[in-house]
Structure formats: C-alpha cells, structure tokens
Design a protein around this motif. Structure first.
Motif, short mmCIF file in Angstrom:
data_model
loop_
_atom_site.label_atom_id
_atom_site.label_comp_id
_atom_site.label_asym_id
_atom_site.label_seq_id
_atom_site.Cartn_x
_atom_site.Cartn_y
_atom_site.Cartn_z
N ARG A 28 0.83 -1.19 0.00
CA ARG A 28 0.00 0.00 0.00
C ARG A 28 0.87 1.24 0.00
O ARG A 28 1.76 1.39 0.82
CB ARG A 28 -0.90 0.00 1.23
N ARG A 29 0.61 2.09 -0.93
CA ARG A 29 1.34 3.35 -1.01
C ARG A 29 0.76 4.30 0.03
O ARG A 29 -0.43 4.55 0.05
CB ARG A 29 1.21 3.97 -2.39
N THR A 30 1.61 4.84 0.86
CA THR A 30 1.15 5.78 1.86
C THR A 30 1.25 7.20 1.31
O THR A 30 1.91 7.45 0.30
CB THR A 30 1.99 5.67 3.14
N MET A 31 0.60 8.10 1.98
CA MET A 31 0.60 9.49 1.54
C MET A 31 2.01 10.07 1.62
O MET A 31 2.45 10.77 0.71
CB MET A 31 -0.37 10.30 2.39
N SER A 76 -0.19 13.06 -10.44
CA SER A 76 -1.50 12.46 -10.71
C SER A 76 -1.76 11.27 -9.80
O SER A 76 -2.88 11.06 -9.34
CB SER A 76 -1.61 12.05 -12.18
N LYS A 77 -0.72 10.49 -9.50
CA LYS A 77 -0.89 9.37 -8.56
C LYS A 77 -1.16 9.87 -7.15
O LYS A 77 -1.93 9.26 -6.41
CB LYS A 77 0.31 8.46 -8.60
N LEU A 78 -0.54 10.98 -6.78
CA LEU A 78 -0.79 11.57 -5.46
C LEU A 78 -2.23 12.08 -5.37
O LEU A 78 -2.88 11.92 -4.35
CB LEU A 78 0.20 12.72 -5.21
N ILE A 79 -2.73 12.65 -6.44
CA ILE A 79 -4.08 13.21 -6.43
C ILE A 79 -5.13 12.11 -6.26
O ILE A 79 -6.07 12.27 -5.50
CB ILE A 79 -4.34 14.01 -7.72
#
Length: 142
Positions: A28-31, A76-79
């Motif tokens: 899981r990618r965290t913020m 875009s991935k962060l958004i």
C-alpha cells in the motif's frame, strides 16, 4: 522437507533479503511515500532545467521530457490516492496547497476536483484543522 523450511525461514529474515523481497511485492502506497516521490520528481526536473554549458546539452532535452512526465505522473498518482486517515488527508491537503503556491503552472495540470473527491470523507476534520490554524495566527500579537 522440515529442514528446507527452517533454512528458508533463516534466509527470509535477513535484513537485505527483506528489502529485496519488499520491492517484488506490491504494498500500500502511503501518503508520505507519494509526497516524497513527487518531491524527488520535482527536484529532478528543477535540476535538469538549470542551464549548463556541458557536453550533456544534447541529452538534456530528452531528459527534460522524461523528468516532466515523471513529475506529472507522480502528481497524478498523489491526487487519486485516497487518504487512509485524517492525518494523511491533512498531509495531502497541505502539500497540494504548497505545490500550487510554489509553482502556479502546477494548478493548470492538477486535478483539483479529483483531489477534493478523495478528501471529502475528511471534510469536517480538515475544516477544523484549517480554522484552528487560522485562528491561531489571527490571535497573535503581530
């Protein structure tokens, strides 16, 4: 067979091995990870945009195209990444506001509506956070 399992467990728990195994499996990618990824991509683009008079000028323009693409993709991935809790939502909000203020051209590329959709579940918490900070600065004797 039990010997192989015991040996595999001993190898599996080596520190370097775990780092390597972690890179093979999706996690899981965290913020904070996504924010750091965008910061690295932006720094790479800014560094590549600096003028230089070296022999690498011919490679510079294709590199700029790559760095701009990488930064846009990281943003875009962060958004679209949905925060897991209120703290991650606050991190995302503050970082996106800072990105827009630091680089006004970013606001053209940023999907503000998409970011708002991901932050919607934490609307009350974020509003209290922003109001608390605003009141703290308004109450200061400056």
């Amino acid at each position: 067979m039990p010997f192989q399992t015991r040996a595999w467990n001993q190898i599996r728990y080596l520190p370097g091995r775990m780092k390597m195994m972690g890179s093979l499996f999706r996690h899981r990618r965290t913020m904070s990870w996504s924010i750091a990824r965008h910061k690295r991509a932006r720094q790479g683009r800014v560094t590549a945009e600096e003028p230089s008079s070296s022999a690498w000028k011919l490679v510079r323009y294709p590199a700029l195209i790559f760095f701009r693409w990488r930064e846009k993709r990281a943003l875009s991935k962060l958004i679209v990444l949905a925060p897991a809790n209120a703290d991650e939502a606050r991190q995302k909000l503050v970082y996106l506001i800072a990105a827009i203020v630091a680089d006004p051209a970013t606001s053209d590329a940023i999907g503000i509506a998409d970011a708002i959709k991901t932050l919607k579940p934490f609307e009350g918490t974020l509003a209290r956070c922003l109001n608390r900070r605003r009141n703290r600065f308004n109450d200061s004797p400056l």
